[in-house]
Design an enzyme around this catalytic site. Structure first.
Site, mmCIF file in Angstrom:
data_model
loop_
_atom_site.group_PDB
_atom_site.id
_atom_site.type_symbol
_atom_site.label_atom_id
_atom_site.label_comp_id
_atom_site.label_asym_id
_atom_site.label_seq_id
_atom_site.Cartn_x
_atom_site.Cartn_y
_atom_site.Cartn_z
ATOM 1 N N THR A 15 0.819 -1.217 0.000
ATOM 2 C CA THR A 15 0.000 0.000 0.000
ATOM 3 C C THR A 15 0.849 1.261 0.000
ATOM 4 O O THR A 15 0.501 2.258 -0.639
ATOM 5 C CB THR A 15 -0.935 -0.004 1.225
ATOM 6 O OG1 THR A 15 -1.790 -1.142 1.148
ATOM 7 C CG2 THR A 15 -1.786 1.261 1.282
ATOM 8 N N SER A 64 1.719 -7.420 -0.718
ATOM 9 C CA SER A 64 2.416 -8.267 0.242
ATOM 10 C C SER A 64 1.897 -9.702 0.335
ATOM 11 O O SER A 64 2.648 -10.584 0.776
ATOM 12 C CB SER A 64 2.442 -7.620 1.627
ATOM 13 O OG SER A 64 1.154 -7.462 2.160
ATOM 14 N N THR A 98 1.095 -4.222 4.344
ATOM 15 C CA THR A 98 0.795 -4.546 5.740
ATOM 16 C C THR A 98 0.248 -5.957 5.939
ATOM 17 O O THR A 98 0.257 -6.473 7.051
ATOM 18 C CB THR A 98 -0.203 -3.535 6.329
ATOM 19 O OG1 THR A 98 -1.413 -3.548 5.565
ATOM 20 C CG2 THR A 98 0.383 -2.140 6.346
#
Length: 333
Positions: A15, A64, A98
């Site tokens: 992000t 991620s 994250t």
């Protein structure tokens, strides 16, 4: 004039690197597929130049969920190379999505070969969003990596002006800015403006100097997580055995228990030579090594979350299969 500290910034996507459709796109921004490389991220946050001399390092620009062992291994080697190329390097910052940030942070905290501070940073809102947290999170992470007080503390995670330990921190909310928390122990410190202040440290051992060398490995031993729930009957455990799992982490009911049929399947796995570690889905607290676990040949994950217990067990299996030694590793790291 005092020279600015040198900090390397490795961009892995996530992000913090993402651009949405417009400034109000804070939820569906991944649909654009637009992610900035390390240099472009630094260009978007020119304030970092006032904090440190930042060396951009291109790596991968991916969400991620696409990051796992191959990236962890390559990050270990990249950090090693950077430390060798820049003897004056004060620290390293890794930009990361994250979703798996806590797993990458813990894996690196067990496998890095460098002794400079390594800080992982992400954001909850994309770089393009109104009131994005990406820029200030990046500045705070660079300040933390550059601080001499960050040395010797293991891999650190910095978001929302808070410094967390890689072993202890977990993501607790989908969208809130204060998502990264350490439920049992709290933050290590804060970044308030230019001030980087610590108030405690994690007592568990960390890299460098661990027995886990992943630089020449193609993969880690297979370790799976079996999630506990009412009426769980061991189907997942048996499937993991059939898939070749060398270890299984049980994300059990608090305080580290499983329904009877799940417990039987775990006991059978342990008897077959698979290392079984009992964790809990509760998100915090130590799983006690009860008589029942000992009799079933199952180890305790201590207070590690299931996803982190999986990482430590996989790394442990690269150096030993002896249950007593694996138990010692879980008590050490």
């Amino acid at each position: 004039m005092t020279a600015r500290p040198k900090v390397a910034f490795i961009g892995t996507g996530g992000t913090i690197s993402s651009l949405g459709r417009d400034s109000l796109d804070i939820l569906d921004y991944t649909a654009t597929g637009n992610r900035l490389e390390a240099q472009a991220i630094l260009d978007a946050v020119p304030e970092v130049r006032a904090v440190a001399e930042v060396v951009p390092v291109a790596f991968r620009a991916v969400p991620s969920p696409a990051i796992g062992f191959a990236e962890w291994r390559d990050l270990v080697k990249t950090c090693e190379r950077l430390a060798a190329e820049h003897p004056d390097l004060a620290g390293i910052v890794i930009g990361h999505g994250t979703a798996t940030l806590e797993e990458t942070a813990y894996a690196l905290s067990l496998t890095l070969t460098v002794d400079v501070p390594v800080v992982l940073v992400g954001s909850q809102r994309p770089m393009s969003a109104l009131s994005s947290d990406a820029g200030l999170n990046l500045v705070a992470a660079i300040r933390t990596a550059a601080s001499p007080h960050s040395r010797g503390r293991g891999v650190l995670v910095v978001l929302n002006d808070e410094i967390q330990a890689a072993r202890e921190v977990t993501k607790t909310s989908v969208a809130r800015l204060q998502t990264f928390r350490t439920p049992d122990f709290g933050v290590l410190g804060h970044v308030d403006g230019a001030s980087v202040q610590y108030y405690r440290r994690s007592e568990r051992s960390h890299a460098p100097g661990t027995p886990f060398d992943v630089r020449a490995l193609d993969a880690l031993p297979r370790v799976d997580v079996s999630y506990g729930y009412a009426d769980a009957d061991g189907t997942a455990v048996r499937a993991f055995r059939a898939a070749g799992a060398q270890g299984i982490v049980s994300a059990g009911l608090a305080p580290g228990m499983t329904p009877p049929r799940e417990a039987d399947a775990l006991e059978e796995a342990a008897a077959a030579g698979i290392v079984v570690v009992q964790s809990t889905r509760a998100g915090s607290g130590v799983v006690p090594l009860t008589t029942r676990l000992r009799e079933r040949g199952i180890l305790s994950a201590d207070n590690l979350t299931p996803q982190k217990a999986r990482i430590l067990l996989a790394l442990a299996l690269t150096v030993t299969r002896e249950p007593s030694e694996i138990a010692r590793i879980f008590a050490t790291y």
